[in-house]
Write a protein that holds these residues in place. Structure first.
Motif, PDB file in Angstrom:
ATOM      1  N   LYS A 267       0.829  -1.210   0.000  1.00 30.20           N
ATOM      2  CA  LYS A 267       0.000   0.000   0.000  1.00 30.20           C
ATOM      3  C   LYS A 267       0.857   1.251   0.000  1.00 30.20           C
ATOM      4  CE  LYS A 267      -4.114   0.312   2.719  1.00 30.20           C
ATOM      5  NZ  LYS A 267      -4.517  -0.481   3.813  1.00 30.20           N
ATOM      6  N   VAL A 268       0.415   2.270  -0.741  1.00 29.66           N
ATOM      7  CA  VAL A 268       1.081   3.569  -0.677  1.00 29.66           C
ATOM      8  C   VAL A 268       0.467   4.321   0.496  1.00 29.66           C
ATOM      9  CG1 VAL A 268       1.436   5.763  -1.873  1.00 29.66           C
ATOM     10  CG2 VAL A 268       1.534   3.612  -3.159  1.00 29.66           C
ATOM     11  N   PHE A 269       1.293   4.850   1.373  1.00 26.47           N
ATOM     12  CA  PHE A 269       0.831   5.506   2.604  1.00 26.47           C
ATOM     13  C   PHE A 269      -0.121   6.662   2.310  1.00 26.47           C
ATOM     14  CE2 PHE A 269       1.530   8.722   5.958  1.00 26.47           C
ATOM     15  CZ  PHE A 269       1.145   7.980   7.066  1.00 26.47           C
ATOM     16  N   GLN A 270       0.246   7.520   1.375  1.00 25.96           N
ATOM     17  CA  GLN A 270      -0.610   8.673   1.055  1.00 25.96           C
ATOM     18  C   GLN A 270      -0.487   9.027  -0.414  1.00 25.96           C
ATOM     19  OE1 GLN A 270      -0.112  11.937   3.854  1.00 25.96           O
ATOM     20  NE2 GLN A 270      -1.089  13.336   2.424  1.00 25.96           N
ATOM     21  N   LYS A 271      -1.674   9.179  -1.071  1.00 29.32           N
ATOM     22  CA  LYS A 271      -1.695   9.559  -2.486  1.00 29.32           C
ATOM     23  C   LYS A 271      -2.519  10.830  -2.652  1.00 29.32           C
ATOM     24  CE  LYS A 271      -3.256   5.514  -4.058  1.00 29.32           C
ATOM     25  NZ  LYS A 271      -3.663   4.425  -4.957  1.00 29.32           N
ATOM     26  N   PRO A 272      -2.113  11.800  -3.451  1.00 29.32           N
ATOM     27  CA  PRO A 272      -0.774  11.906  -4.031  1.00 29.32           C
ATOM     28  C   PRO A 272       0.298  11.990  -2.943  1.00 29.32           C
ATOM     29  CG  PRO A 272      -1.997  13.966  -4.331  1.00 29.32           C
ATOM     30  CD  PRO A 272      -2.955  12.973  -3.757  1.00 29.32           C
ATOM     31  N   PHE A 273       1.564  11.730  -3.334  1.00 28.65           N
ATOM     32  CA  PHE A 273       2.640  11.741  -2.333  1.00 28.65           C
ATOM     33  C   PHE A 273       2.679  13.121  -1.669  1.00 28.65           C
ATOM     34  CE2 PHE A 273       5.442   8.754  -5.205  1.00 28.65           C
ATOM     35  CZ  PHE A 273       4.459   7.774  -5.119  1.00 28.65           C
ATOM     36  N   PRO A 274       2.724  13.171  -0.322  1.00 24.36           N
ATOM     37  CA  PRO A 274       2.840  14.480   0.330  1.00 24.36           C
ATOM     38  C   PRO A 274       4.122  15.199  -0.068  1.00 24.36           C
ATOM     39  CG  PRO A 274       3.001  12.679   1.927  1.00 24.36           C
ATOM     40  CD  PRO A 274       2.690  12.054   0.614  1.00 24.36           C
ATOM     41  N   ARG A 275       4.058  16.526  -0.046  1.00 23.39           N
ATOM     42  CA  ARG A 275       5.222  17.327  -0.442  1.00 23.39           C
ATOM     43  C   ARG A 275       5.653  18.229   0.709  1.00 23.39           C
ATOM     44  NH1 ARG A 275       3.912  19.304  -6.599  1.00 23.39           N
ATOM     45  NH2 ARG A 275       3.373  17.237  -7.387  1.00 23.39           N
ATOM     46  N   PHE A 276       6.924  18.349   0.882  1.00 25.32           N
ATOM     47  CA  PHE A 276       7.482  19.208   1.934  1.00 25.32           C
ATOM     48  C   PHE A 276       8.544  20.091   1.313  1.00 25.32           C
ATOM     49  CE2 PHE A 276       6.066  15.279   3.756  1.00 25.32           C
ATOM     50  CZ  PHE A 276       5.448  15.635   4.936  1.00 25.32           C
ATOM     51  N   SER A 277       8.589  21.342   1.744  1.00 26.12           N
ATOM     52  CA  SER A 277       9.744  22.126   1.331  1.00 26.12           C
ATOM     53  C   SER A 277      10.905  21.671   2.218  1.00 26.12           C
ATOM     54  CB  SER A 277       9.481  23.623   1.508  1.00 26.12           C
ATOM     55  OG  SER A 277       9.494  23.940   2.883  1.00 26.12           O
ATOM     56  N   ALA A 304       7.260  10.326  -0.348  1.00 27.98           N
ATOM     57  CA  ALA A 304       7.009  11.766  -0.224  1.00 27.98           C
ATOM     58  C   ALA A 304       8.058  12.531  -1.017  1.00 27.98           C
ATOM     59  CB  ALA A 304       7.063  12.176   1.249  1.00 27.98           C
ATOM     60  N   TRP A 305       7.739  13.778  -1.315  1.00 26.89           N
ATOM     61  CA  TRP A 305       8.684  14.649  -2.030  1.00 26.89           C
ATOM     62  C   TRP A 305       9.256  15.704  -1.090  1.00 26.89           C
ATOM     63  CZ3 TRP A 305      10.265  13.131  -6.559  1.00 26.89           C
ATOM     64  CH2 TRP A 305       9.422  12.428  -7.416  1.00 26.89           C
ATOM     65  N   VAL A 306      10.520  15.998  -1.268  1.00 25.54           N
ATOM     66  CA  VAL A 306      11.111  17.173  -0.628  1.00 25.54           C
ATOM     67  C   VAL A 306      11.544  18.106  -1.760  1.00 25.54           C
ATOM     68  CG1 VAL A 306      12.867  18.058   0.944  1.00 25.54           C
ATOM     69  CG2 VAL A 306      11.863  15.806   1.347  1.00 25.54           C
ATOM     70  N   LEU A 307      11.133  19.379  -1.660  1.00 31.78           N
ATOM     71  CA  LEU A 307      11.362  20.349  -2.739  1.00 31.78           C
ATOM     72  C   LEU A 307      12.011  21.602  -2.166  1.00 31.78           C
ATOM     73  CD1 LEU A 307       7.757  20.009  -4.229  1.00 31.78           C
ATOM     74  CD2 LEU A 307       9.789  18.835  -5.053  1.00 31.78           C
ATOM     75  N   ASP A 308      12.276  22.553  -3.049  1.00 31.04           N
ATOM     76  CA  ASP A 308      12.808  23.872  -2.629  1.00 31.04           C
ATOM     77  C   ASP A 308      14.079  23.770  -1.791  1.00 31.04           C
ATOM     78  OD1 ASP A 308      10.686  25.195  -3.869  1.00 31.04           O
ATOM     79  OD2 ASP A 308       9.397  24.886  -2.126  1.00 31.04           O
ATOM     80  N   LEU A 352      13.004  12.209  -3.753  1.00 26.69           N
ATOM     81  CA  LEU A 352      11.927  11.260  -3.442  1.00 26.69           C
ATOM     82  C   LEU A 352      12.373  10.471  -2.220  1.00 26.69           C
ATOM     83  CD1 LEU A 352       9.269   9.848  -4.322  1.00 26.69           C
ATOM     84  CD2 LEU A 352      10.653   8.297  -5.705  1.00 26.69           C
ATOM     85  N   ILE A 353      11.531  10.454  -1.185  1.00 29.49           N
ATOM     86  CA  ILE A 353      11.912   9.678  -0.010  1.00 29.49           C
ATOM     87  C   ILE A 353      10.891   8.564   0.229  1.00 29.49           C
ATOM     88  CG2 ILE A 353      13.195  11.562   1.084  1.00 29.49           C
ATOM     89  CD1 ILE A 353      10.815  11.782   2.989  1.00 29.49           C
ATOM     90  N   CYS A 354      11.351   7.506   0.869  1.00 29.32           N
ATOM     91  CA  CYS A 354      10.484   6.353   1.084  1.00 29.32           C
ATOM     92  C   CYS A 354      10.877   5.668   2.390  1.00 29.32           C
ATOM     93  CB  CYS A 354      10.653   5.387  -0.095  1.00 29.32           C
ATOM     94  SG  CYS A 354       9.684   3.899   0.107  1.00 29.32           S
ATOM     95  N   ASN A 355       9.939   5.571   3.293  1.00 29.35           N
ATOM     96  CA  ASN A 355      10.166   4.906   4.585  1.00 29.35           C
ATOM     97  C   ASN A 355      11.485   5.329   5.242  1.00 29.35           C
ATOM     98  OD1 ASN A 355       7.850   3.659   3.782  1.00 29.35           O
ATOM     99  ND2 ASN A 355       8.615   1.570   3.875  1.00 29.35           N
TER     100      ASN A 355
END
Ligand code: ASP
Length: 463
Positions: A267-277, A304-308, A352-355
């Motif tokens: 299972k994917v924990f959260q869709k769409p993948f959460p994003r964090f700066s 999840a994504w980390v951006l900025d 892109l991060i995962c677990n």
């Protein structure tokens, strides 16, 4: 040579089969001997008795664990009380009529019917071909194959071209030391093994390919950690032209969602993948990688994504260095900061991060030769160095370069998270030891004086 695969004999009750494989274990009950026979597709119980078929019985008496044998016999149902629900072939067994020893085995140096975590790493890797007989590792390699196959099909269907880029190459900085290979034809010169195909994939965009990917081997000489293999590792390297960061995130997100749900059955924990700066991540989790799962449910993958990200960072050894790599574009609105306060500029990097693991990074790239030149200068390269190391890229940008960007998720890292393994070595066929020696072949090794002379190399002892 005829062979029935163990994974395919459940439906053959009453029929004669010819099995070939390894003796996983043998239970000798006097007049009755059971052999668990293993091949690449599974394990099945072979039965032989002294009164049914004497020669088969006598051979079974001799067959040590891990001997390669071939068995001719008839598949039959087990009686109700001997059914083994833990085995895929637990309802059947094979009554042997003939057993032949193909290749005998000496005693193996460690048990291979355990999960293997308890055994010393050096010994496991020295005998990796035995270690890989462990069902857990065969399973891991099978899943690895399925994930890679899925990626190939998925991207091919979306119009991507798989292209191989050179291994003998020139340094491409990704923040690690290079592995160097001496040239025989130009003594005193060296190739570098690629830390990633970064520059080649950008040149493929200049060439007009628009959508490229590669299951790429990357080489980095950096200190090992449990989530970082020493020496070499594999990335899904991809690059696209005429895209925004959003396009790259969206393609990666649908690919990985499908891998998790359809290939891994998780299972994917959260869709769409959460994003964090980057700033949010640091404030909330104290790091740019974190595990969103409350309980560490092994069947859930929290992507999840980390951006900025900041464009530059200070490291232990350098006042200013690229947070990602020098080809990552600064945010457009931060371009003026390059001259005044470069440490404040943010970039188009995406991680892109995962677990709790960083499984991939990428960015929108710089495609303006002047900005690229300026970045190299800020990083402290002299004009001569820039010309010598990166002149080819700056030159290429003068011949019509499309805007482009990409990402490179680590296959080993992602599989380590997906298979809940504590270490990258568990998802690679022949990883190196943490001390940097190769599995089985024990490289690096001393080479002959003739070879060194031919390369114009003299070695010296380093204290
Ligand atoms: N070459 C980068 C890396 O290996 C990935 C990318 O920017 O696409 O991390």
């Amino acid at each position: 040579m005829h062979k029935n695969y163990i994974g395919e004999i459940n439906g053959l009750v009453g029929q004669k089969v010819e099995l070939k494989g390894w003796v996983q274990s043998r239970r000798d009950h006097g007049q009755l001997i059971f052999i668990d026979l293993r091949d690449s597709t599974g394990i099945v119980q072979i039965v032989t008795t002294s009164d049914s078929c004497k020669s088969a019985y006598e051979t079974a008496q001799e067959a040590r664990n891990e001997t390669v044998i071939s068995v001719t016999g008839t598949v039959r149902n087990r009686s109700e009380k001997y059914i083994n629900p833990k085995l895929a072939t637990g309802k059947i067994e094979v009554a042997a009529e003939e057993i032949r020893i193909t290749s005998s085995a000496k005693e193996v140096p460690f048990p291979i019917d355990t999960d293997g975590h308890e055994i010393d790493e050096f010994i496991r890797l020295k005998y990796r071909y035995l270690d890989l007989r462990r069902p857990r590792l065969i399973h891991n390699l099978r899943i690895r194959h399925q994930v890679i196959q899925f990626i190939r099909n998925y991207l091919t269907a979306k119009g991507f071209l798989e292209v191989e880029t050179p291994i003998l190459s020139k340094a491409t900085p990704e923040g690690a030391r290079d592995f160097l290979v001496p040239s025989r034809l130009q003594p005193g010169s060296f190739y570098a093994l690629p830390q990633s195909p970064q520059q080649y994939k950008q040149l493929l965009m200049v060439a007009g390919l628009e959508k490229y990917f590669q299951i790429a081997r990357c080489f980095r000489d950096e200190d090992p950690r449990s989530d970082r293999a020493y020496g070499e590792f594999t990335q899904l390297d991809l690059e696209m032209s005429f895209v925004t960061q959003e396009d790259i995130l969206s393609l990666t997100e649908s690919l990985f969602t499908k891998i998790v749900e359809e290939v891994l059955g998780k299972k994917v924990f959260q869709k769409p993948f959460p994003r964090f700066s980057y700033d949010e991540a640091i404030k909330k989790y104290g790091a740019d990688k974190f595990d969103l799962r409350k309980k560490k449910d092994p069947d859930v993958m929290a992507l999840a994504w980390v951006l900025d990200f900041p464009l530059f960072e200070k490291t232990e050894t350098r006042e200013i260095s690229s947070t990602h790599h020098p080809f990552t574009a600064p945010k457009d609105e931060d371009l003026p900061l390059l001259d005044s306060e470069p440490m404040k500029a943010r970039s188009w990097q995406h991680d892109l991060i995962c677990n709790g693991l960083e499984v991939g990074g990428g960015s929108i790239r710089i495609t303006n030769a002047d900005i690229q030149q300026k970045i190299f200068e800020i990083l402290g390269h002299t004009p001569e160095e820039i010309h010598q190391k990166f002149g080819h890229l700056l030159e290429a940008f003068k011949y019509g370069v499309p805007p482009h960007g990409g990402i490179a998720p680590g296959i080993d890292r992602f599989l380590m998270a997906a298979l809940n393994e504590p270490n990258l070595r568990e998802v690679m066929a022949f990883p190196m030891t943490s001390g940097g020696r190769t599995a089985v072949m024990d490289a690096p090794s001393i080479v002959s004086k003739e070879q060194l002379d031919e390369l114009g190399i003299k070695t010296k002892t380093i204290e």
